[in-house]
Design a protein around this motif. Structure first.
Motif, PDB file in Angstrom:
ATOM      1  N   SER A 156      41.265  39.744  47.546  1.00 50.16           N
ATOM      2  CA  SER A 156      42.305  38.939  46.921  1.00 50.16           C
ATOM      3  C   SER A 156      43.367  39.858  46.304  1.00 50.16           C
ATOM      4  CB  SER A 156      41.687  38.046  45.843  1.00 50.16           C
ATOM      5  OG  SER A 156      42.682  37.314  45.159  1.00 50.16           O
ATOM      6  N   ILE A 157      44.631  39.543  46.570  1.00 48.54           N
ATOM      7  CA  ILE A 157      45.730  40.415  46.133  1.00 48.54           C
ATOM      8  C   ILE A 157      46.709  39.601  45.290  1.00 48.54           C
ATOM      9  CG2 ILE A 157      47.687  41.820  46.891  1.00 48.54           C
ATOM     10  CD1 ILE A 157      46.027  42.290  49.533  1.00 48.54           C
ATOM     11  N   ASP A 158      46.985  40.112  44.096  1.00 47.69           N
ATOM     12  CA  ASP A 158      48.042  39.540  43.259  1.00 47.69           C
ATOM     13  C   ASP A 158      48.674  40.667  42.456  1.00 47.69           C
ATOM     14  OD1 ASP A 158      46.410  40.015  40.963  1.00 47.69           O
ATOM     15  OD2 ASP A 158      45.478  38.048  41.191  1.00 47.69           O
ATOM     16  N   VAL A 159      49.764  40.370  41.786  1.00 53.64           N
ATOM     17  CA  VAL A 159      50.515  41.409  41.076  1.00 53.64           C
ATOM     18  C   VAL A 159      49.717  41.969  39.898  1.00 53.64           C
ATOM     19  CG1 VAL A 159      52.573  41.837  39.664  1.00 53.64           C
ATOM     20  CG2 VAL A 159      52.775  40.627  41.836  1.00 53.64           C
ATOM     21  N   LEU A 160      48.900  41.143  39.263  1.00 47.85           N
ATOM     22  CA  LEU A 160      48.086  41.648  38.165  1.00 47.85           C
ATOM     23  C   LEU A 160      47.160  42.755  38.651  1.00 47.85           C
ATOM     24  CD1 LEU A 160      47.045  41.613  35.282  1.00 47.85           C
ATOM     25  CD2 LEU A 160      45.500  39.736  35.931  1.00 47.85           C
ATOM     26  N   ARG A 161      46.550  42.556  39.796  1.00 48.59           N
ATOM     27  CA  ARG A 161      45.667  43.589  40.334  1.00 48.59           C
ATOM     28  C   ARG A 161      46.454  44.836  40.736  1.00 48.59           C
ATOM     29  NH1 ARG A 161      40.785  40.865  43.997  1.00 48.59           N
ATOM     30  NH2 ARG A 161      39.520  40.237  42.171  1.00 48.59           N
ATOM     31  N   VAL A 162      47.646  44.647  41.248  1.00 47.07           N
ATOM     32  CA  VAL A 162      48.511  45.793  41.572  1.00 47.07           C
ATOM     33  C   VAL A 162      48.776  46.607  40.306  1.00 47.07           C
ATOM     34  CG1 VAL A 162      50.821  46.484  42.331  1.00 47.07           C
ATOM     35  CG2 VAL A 162      49.584  44.689  43.567  1.00 47.07           C
TER      36      VAL A 162
END
Length: 328
Positions: A156-162
């Motif tokens: 799962s990819i989102d900006v928080l993880r980035v």
């Protein structure tokens, strides 16, 4: 950063017991509970830190304004240039030892490194990206999907993880192995008389340099006006607190690797160490919120040269050449 594996394993992406150690004399590197240190997250963050495709037009990465050879600053530029050559609002500070900071930006408007990174990703003056663009760019890259899975347990990819990944990598960028550090540890290195004089002056009541540039990181992380101007168009910490006494105050920068991070001050208006020292020697300009410690020092040219010699001792060549921080 000192990296080791349990049972003398080779340090690689498969090592599960890597330890990220702080420099001698430093506190343990602090990692927040919601973004703990994990080697796979650091490796992902390192790749993202150097990736220009995250920006709106693919021209700018975090590393564009935070270059390793300049102690992760943008040396030589008063302000950095972002997407479409857009000028930034302030000088780009070093991000070295940012794990130990309790606020970010010169005005201290955010208290988490992850939030600082998000602002840089989305700011029109910097990478001018969008959350949708960032996610779409990463999702189109199968290598990234695998790295996110290793770092977070799923793809799962989102900006928080980035932001968490970049922050995790950034927190490992530490500097504490300068000539001054070696001298302080009792290592037998040659200290010149002028360097010794500079050390004594820096920590003296006469200059009071160490009253703000204190501790292992040479900063108290607080906000002051140093009388750079008689009127501040950039009101600094006031934007965060809305208190009149904070107009024209800015966060105390670390002095580590200072010779590599010129120009100086929040707006990059002072171009050399000698000019910087002259500013403080003259006591700055008249301003209502100027800190009371900023006053004429009446230092001789020899004393100014001694202070500069000491500041040069704070350069950490091992950090700027450490492959663990370089483009993967």
């Amino acid at each position: 950063m000192f990296v080791s594996c349990k049972d003398n394993q080779t340090v690689d992406s498969e090592c599960e017991d890597i330890v990220y150690s702080s420099p001698i004399g430093f506190p343990e590197i602090p990692f927040p509970l919601d973004n703990p240190i994990k080697h796979e997250t650091v490796m992902l963050g390192q790749k993202l830190f150097y990736d220009k495709t995250l920006s709106k037009d693919g021209s700018v990465s975090c590393a564009s304004c935070h270059k390793q050879e300049y102690a992760f600053s943008d040396a030589g530029k008063s302000v950095s240039r972002g997407v479409a050559n857009e000028a930034g609002m302030r000088n780009s500070p070093t991000i070295v030892n940012s794990a130990y900071h309790n606020s970010f930006f010169y005005d201290g408007r955010v208290q988490q490194l992850e939030l600082q990174i998000k602002e840089a990703l989305l700011s029109p003056n910097e990478m001018y990206s969008s959350e949708a663009h960032i996610v779409a760019t990463i999702q189109s890259n199968n290598a990234y999907k695998a790295l996110f899975y290793k770092a977070f347990g799923n793809d799962s990819i989102d900006v928080l993880r980035v932001c968490k990944a970049i922050a995790c990598f950034t927190r490992t960028i530490v500097s504490g192995d300068s000539r001054y550090d070696l001298y302080k540890r009792g290592v037998n290195i040659n200290i010149t008389p002028i360097e010794k004089q500079g050390i004594e002056l820096f920590f003296s009541d006469k200059t009071q340099c160490a009253s703000c540039h204190s501790g292992f990181n040479f900063t108290d992380y607080k906000f002051y006006s140093t009388g750079l101007y008689t009127h501040y168009y950039d009101k600094g910490h006031y934007y965060t607190t809305k208190l009149e006494q904070d107009i024209g105050t800015f966060k105390t920068p670390s002095l580590r690797n200072i010779v590599l991070t010129l120009p100086y001050m929040h707006d990059g208006s002072i171009g050399s160490l000698s000019e910087l020292l002259q500013h403080y020697n003259h006591g700055g300009k008249g301003f209502i919120n100027k800190d009371k410690r900023i006053d004429s020092l009446h230092l001789s040219n020899t004393e100014l040269q001694a202070l500069e010699a000491f500041l040069l001792m704070l350069t950490d060549s091992s950090m700027i050449n450490n492959p663990a921080y370089s483009h993967p």
